[in-house]
Design a protein around this motif. Structure first.
Motif, PDB file in Angstrom:
ATOM      1  N   SER A 153       0.843  -1.197   0.000  1.00 38.11           N
ATOM      2  CA  SER A 153       0.000   0.000   0.000  1.00 38.11           C
ATOM      3  C   SER A 153       0.874   1.240   0.000  1.00 38.11           C
ATOM      4  O   SER A 153       1.956   1.247   0.602  1.00 38.11           O
ATOM      5  CB  SER A 153      -0.925   0.022   1.221  1.00 38.11           C
ATOM      6  N   GLY A 209      -4.319   9.300   1.457  1.00 41.37           N
ATOM      7  CA  GLY A 209      -5.170  10.315   0.854  1.00 41.37           C
ATOM      8  C   GLY A 209      -4.511  11.658   0.662  1.00 41.37           C
ATOM      9  O   GLY A 209      -5.188  12.677   0.572  1.00 41.37           O
ATOM     10  N   SER A 256     -10.224   0.011   1.958  1.00 43.77           N
ATOM     11  CA  SER A 256      -8.980   0.708   2.340  1.00 43.77           C
ATOM     12  C   SER A 256      -9.166   1.287   3.734  1.00 43.77           C
ATOM     13  O   SER A 256      -9.366   2.496   3.898  1.00 43.77           O
ATOM     14  CB  SER A 256      -8.642   1.807   1.320  1.00 43.77           C
ATOM     15  N   THR A 259      -7.429   4.751   5.244  1.00 44.81           N
ATOM     16  CA  THR A 259      -7.642   6.106   4.741  1.00 44.81           C
ATOM     17  C   THR A 259      -8.950   6.676   5.292  1.00 44.81           C
ATOM     18  O   THR A 259     -10.023   6.122   5.047  1.00 44.81           O
ATOM     19  CB  THR A 259      -7.677   6.124   3.198  1.00 44.81           C
ATOM     20  N   GLU A 262      -9.544  11.552   1.959  1.00 44.46           N
ATOM     21  CA  GLU A 262      -8.882  11.547   0.652  1.00 44.46           C
ATOM     22  C   GLU A 262      -8.922  12.973   0.111  1.00 44.46           C
ATOM     23  O   GLU A 262      -9.994  13.494  -0.215  1.00 44.46           O
ATOM     24  CB  GLU A 262      -9.605  10.598  -0.312  1.00 44.46           C
ATOM     25  N   GLU A 309     -12.801   1.105  -3.001  1.00 43.96           N
ATOM     26  CA  GLU A 309     -11.358   1.041  -2.774  1.00 43.96           C
ATOM     27  C   GLU A 309     -10.667   2.371  -3.048  1.00 43.96           C
ATOM     28  O   GLU A 309      -9.515   2.561  -2.665  1.00 43.96           O
ATOM     29  CB  GLU A 309     -10.722  -0.038  -3.652  1.00 43.96           C
ATOM     30  N   GLY A 310     -11.342   3.310  -3.684  1.00 48.74           N
ATOM     31  CA  GLY A 310     -10.737   4.596  -3.988  1.00 48.74           C
ATOM     32  C   GLY A 310     -11.739   5.510  -4.664  1.00 48.74           C
ATOM     33  O   GLY A 310     -12.837   5.088  -5.041  1.00 48.74           O
ATOM     34  N   HIS A 359      -6.541  -1.407  -5.457  1.00 47.64           N
ATOM     35  CA  HIS A 359      -5.897  -0.099  -5.386  1.00 47.64           C
ATOM     36  C   HIS A 359      -5.875   0.405  -3.938  1.00 47.64           C
ATOM     37  O   HIS A 359      -6.900   0.399  -3.255  1.00 47.64           O
ATOM     38  CB  HIS A 359      -6.660   0.931  -6.234  1.00 47.64           C
ATOM     39  N   SER A 360      -4.705   0.879  -3.501  1.00 51.08           N
ATOM     40  CA  SER A 360      -4.643   1.555  -2.206  1.00 51.08           C
ATOM     41  C   SER A 360      -4.680   3.065  -2.374  1.00 51.08           C
ATOM     42  O   SER A 360      -4.926   3.784  -1.406  1.00 51.08           O
ATOM     43  CB  SER A 360      -3.364   1.148  -1.458  1.00 51.08           C
ATOM     44  N   SER A 361      -4.455   3.562  -3.600  1.00 50.04           N
ATOM     45  CA  SER A 361      -4.593   4.992  -3.876  1.00 50.04           C
ATOM     46  C   SER A 361      -4.778   5.185  -5.374  1.00 50.04           C
ATOM     47  O   SER A 361      -4.255   4.412  -6.183  1.00 50.04           O
ATOM     48  CB  SER A 361      -3.355   5.774  -3.391  1.00 50.04           C
ATOM     49  N   LYS A 363      -4.788   8.751  -7.801  1.00 49.64           N
ATOM     50  CA  LYS A 363      -4.674  10.207  -7.844  1.00 49.64           C
ATOM     51  C   LYS A 363      -4.868  10.703  -9.276  1.00 49.64           C
ATOM     52  O   LYS A 363      -4.069  10.395 -10.154  1.00 49.64           O
ATOM     53  CB  LYS A 363      -3.310  10.662  -7.310  1.00 49.64           C
ATOM     54  N   ALA A 373      -1.907   5.323  -9.919  1.00 47.61           N
ATOM     55  CA  ALA A 373      -2.480   4.333  -9.008  1.00 47.61           C
ATOM     56  C   ALA A 373      -1.382   3.472  -8.390  1.00 47.61           C
ATOM     57  O   ALA A 373      -0.328   3.241  -8.986  1.00 47.61           O
ATOM     58  CB  ALA A 373      -3.477   3.447  -9.753  1.00 47.61           C
TER      59      ALA A 373
END
Length: 392
Positions: A153, A209, A256, A259, A262, A309-310, A359-361, A363, A373
């Motif tokens: 992550s 985030g 997730s 977080t 975000e 997840e995001g 996905h952990s992030s 943007k 990602a």
């Protein structure tokens, strides 16, 4: 013809035969002489070619020896430069530790209550757009897997508003250090973090985030309540901070759990995606003032937290990405347009290519129209295909 006439012809025949034999021998000698000249010429040419080939070989060997010496010299210089860089990094880290401590960020309870009251007054109001951006995502046009780096992550991103090519990496879900690579090339080629600059933050960050926007880092700090810290990347100081005016926050994405807030950027500016126990089933959205960190407006969205997840925002429209507990294909399954231009049923169902995990992030870069990602330790770029909202 009588016998005496035959006897007269024999000497003549013998003379003729001797003449023909002499001519034949002369012909053979001429041919042999010509052949010997050609053999001698071939021998001379072969000898000359052998000499030239031997000289060329010696020349190539000399060049190879010179190249090997230069390679060794360059390797020695590179090792010496690496040692000097490591020494310089240690000196920079030492100088950073000698800087005076930044001012303590205290929680003003009265100010927090005022911000909560003001935000609630403007909750779910219709949003007045700042730009004429009317795009929405139609599909994922391409996917590029750059490398595998760090923990399962994390977060990697560019400045969403500036023109900098620097890559900022947050490895893990809780730390106080940010890695900075000068360009995408350095981040892609080098696996060791010693090739990256390090920014040691005054307060540790939590979750994935965070956001780099217009030369500033907006990151999440947890100290009882959650705070948004605005950190100047140029002079390495805290510019401002704000306690997020939401009560009893819970993880914003079901998949997730690390977080809680975000911070996202789009063509309209800064946003905060979060969730509270008051409406624990759905995700909430807030518009942030990038200068003061004040909450300008807040919305309760119909997008559920479960299996999310995001999320990211494009032209004022929240896009929530969903998956399953056993990772499969991620998809944008819920959208919320703060201006009311795009109805959820009119939005495209966007699928992301199947990858490694979850996905952990994610943007979104409004400048590049692509998403950075982090997927199970892999850094991925998704290039998006856009359409006008009225064309969807």
């Amino acid at each position: 013809m009588g016998p005496w006439r035959c006897l007269l012809l024999l000497p003549l025949l013998a003379v003729a035969l001797r003449a023909q034999q002499q001519q034949f021998m002369e012909y053979v000698e001429r041919r042999l002489t010509l052949l010997e000249e050609r053999i001698s010429q071939w021998h001379d040419q072969s000898s000359r070619y052998s000499t030239e080939l031997r000289d060329f070989k010696n020349q190539v060997l000399g060049m190879l020896e010179t190249a090997e010496k230069e390679r060794e010299a360059m390797r020695s210089e590179a090792e010496s430069a690496a040692v000097r860089v490591d020494r310089l990094e240690r000196e920079v880290d030492y100088l950073e530790t000698q800087n005076p401590a930044p001012p303590c960020v205290e929680v003003d309870e009265t100010l927090m209550e005022k911000q909560v009251a003001t935000a609630k007054q403007r909750k779910n109001e219709k949003y007045t757009k700042l730009t004429d951006c009317s795009d929405t995502i139609a599909s994922v046009r391409a996917m590029k897997i750059l490398k595998r780096f760090g923990s399962t992550s994390g977060l990697w991103t560019k400045d969403a508003a500036g023109n900098s090519e620097k890559i900022y990496v947050f490895d893990g879900t809780a730390n106080d250090t940010v890695y900075v690579f000068p360009r995408m090339r350095e981040f892609t080629l080098f696996s060791a973090t010693r090739k990256a600059a390090r920014i040691k933050l005054p307060y540790p960050w939590v979750g994935t985030g965070h956001l780099v926007y217009d030369g500033h880092l907006y990151y999440i700090r947890q100290q009882g309540s959650f705070q948004v810290i605005k950190f100047n990347l140029a002079n390495k100081t805290v510019v401002d901070s704000s306690v997020f005016p939401a009560e009893e926050q819970i993880p914003v994405f079901g998949l997730s759990p690390f977080t809680y807030i975000e911070v996202a950027a789009d063509e309209e500016g800064l946003w905060a995606i979060y969730a509270t126990k008051e409406d624990e089933k759905n995700i909430c959205l807030a518009k942030l003032d990038p200068t003061s960190l004040d909450i300008e407006q807040m919305w309760d969205t119909p997008c559920p937290r479960e299996n999310a997840e995001g999320a990211f925002v494009v032209c004022g429209t929240l896009h929530v990405v969903y998956n399953t507990r056993l990772p499969s294909r991620s998809r944008v399954q819920c959208v919320f347009d703060v201006s009311g231009t795009l109805a959820p049923e009119d939005a495209s169902l966007v699928y992301f290519p199947k990858r490694y995990g979850s996905h952990s992030s994610m943007k979104y870069s409004p400048r590049e129209r692509q998403i950075y990602a982090w997927d199970d330790g892999y850094q991925i770029i998704y290039r998006m295909e856009m359409k006008k909202k009225l064309e969807v």
